[in-house]
Design a protein around this motif. Structure first.
Motif, PDB file in Angstrom:
ATOM      1  N   SER A  21       0.820  -1.204   0.000  1.00 39.17           N
ATOM      2  CA  SER A  21       0.000   0.000   0.000  1.00 39.17           C
ATOM      3  C   SER A  21       0.861   1.265   0.000  1.00 39.17           C
ATOM      4  O   SER A  21       0.620   2.207  -0.751  1.00 39.17           O
ATOM      5  CB  SER A  21      -0.941  -0.011   1.207  1.00 39.17           C
TER       6      SER A  21
ATOM      7  N   THR B  20       2.486   1.786  -3.348  1.00 39.89           N
ATOM      8  CA  THR B  20       1.540   2.321  -4.318  1.00 39.89           C
ATOM      9  C   THR B  20       1.416   3.832  -4.178  1.00 39.89           C
ATOM     10  O   THR B  20       1.442   4.573  -5.171  1.00 39.89           O
ATOM     11  CB  THR B  20       0.161   1.646  -4.165  1.00 39.89           C
ATOM     12  N   VAL B  21       1.287   4.313  -2.952  1.00 37.87           N
ATOM     13  CA  VAL B  21       1.168   5.755  -2.707  1.00 37.87           C
ATOM     14  C   VAL B  21       2.405   6.490  -3.222  1.00 37.87           C
ATOM     15  O   VAL B  21       2.298   7.511  -3.913  1.00 37.87           O
ATOM     16  CB  VAL B  21       0.955   6.041  -1.198  1.00 37.87           C
TER      17      VAL B  21
ATOM     18  N   ARG C 271       4.635   5.430  -5.488  1.00 41.44           N
ATOM     19  CA  ARG C 271       4.700   5.280  -6.942  1.00 41.44           C
ATOM     20  C   ARG C 271       3.788   6.292  -7.634  1.00 41.44           C
ATOM     21  O   ARG C 271       4.182   6.947  -8.609  1.00 41.44           O
ATOM     22  CB  ARG C 271       4.294   3.850  -7.312  1.00 41.44           C
ATOM     23  N   GLU C 272       2.565   6.447  -7.124  1.00 45.00           N
ATOM     24  CA  GLU C 272       1.621   7.401  -7.719  1.00 45.00           C
ATOM     25  C   GLU C 272       2.103   8.834  -7.561  1.00 45.00           C
ATOM     26  O   GLU C 272       1.945   9.658  -8.468  1.00 45.00           O
ATOM     27  CB  GLU C 272       0.243   7.212  -7.093  1.00 45.00           C
ATOM     28  N   THR C 273       2.697   9.137  -6.433  1.00 42.18           N
ATOM     29  CA  THR C 273       3.230  10.487  -6.217  1.00 42.18           C
ATOM     30  C   THR C 273       4.405  10.761  -7.164  1.00 42.18           C
ATOM     31  O   THR C 273       4.532  11.874  -7.694  1.00 42.18           O
ATOM     32  CB  THR C 273       3.662  10.679  -4.759  1.00 42.18           C
TER      33      THR C 273
ATOM     34  N   ARG D 255       4.761   9.752 -10.135  1.00 44.06           N
ATOM     35  CA  ARG D 255       4.219  10.057 -11.459  1.00 44.06           C
ATOM     36  C   ARG D 255       3.797  11.521 -11.586  1.00 44.06           C
ATOM     37  O   ARG D 255       3.737  12.068 -12.669  1.00 44.06           O
ATOM     38  CB  ARG D 255       3.020   9.152 -11.767  1.00 44.06           C
ATOM     39  N   GLU D 256       3.478  12.128 -10.451  1.00 46.64           N
ATOM     40  CA  GLU D 256       2.967  13.503 -10.437  1.00 46.64           C
ATOM     41  C   GLU D 256       4.068  14.559 -10.401  1.00 46.64           C
ATOM     42  O   GLU D 256       3.801  15.725 -10.648  1.00 46.64           O
ATOM     43  CB  GLU D 256       2.031  13.701  -9.244  1.00 46.64           C
TER      44      GLU D 256
END
Length: 139
Positions: free
Chosen positions: A127, A130-131, A133-135, A137-138
């Motif tokens: 979890s 994932t957080v 990894r998504e950050t 991308r931003e």
């Protein structure tokens, strides 16, 4: 700006310089954890990692690696080396100009991390990954 490391870089504050080139300076820490403890500092001011030019960061690490090698192979008694960088007050940063500590180590020198590592479940690790990894991308 009232930055002691910028003053060292400008030659306005005393420092025991170990290494100096166009982009980086390394000097002895005035409050060393162990004998030979020094700091590698980019000459361009950046308060934290978010403000650090990536090329400067790579050069800081390369210089630290070279100094660590010199410490390990030179006449000083050095069994190992820690590299440490604190980013932000919560991480223990006291001077808000990025700097990498190069800390020579010997068995029984009394220096080390004192925190107890945790053992989270795989679901928690996944979890959190994932957080992050998504950050990534931003940015």
């Amino acid at each position: 700006m009232n930055c002691i490391f910028c003053a060292v870089i400008a030659g306005e504050a005393d420092a025991s310089i170990v290494y100096d080139d166009a982009n980086v300076v390394a000097f002895m820490d005035i409050r060393p954890f162990t004998p030979g403890h020094l700091l590698v500092v980019p000459k361009r001011h950046g308060a934290g990692l978010a403000q650090l030019d990536p090329a400067d960061g790579a050069h800081v690490f390369a210089v630290a690696q070279k100094i660590a090698t010199a410490l390990r192979t030179g006449p000083l008694p050095v069994d190992g080396v820690n590299l440490h960088l604190s980013d932000g007050a919560a991480a223990g940063q006291e001077v808000f100009h990025v700097h990498l500590h190069v800390i020579p180590r010997n068995r029984g020198d009394g220096f080390g991390l004192r925190a107890q590592p945790r053992t989270p479940r795989r679901a928690v690790l996944d979890s959190t990954a994932t957080v992050i990894r998504e950050t990534l991308r931003e940015i």
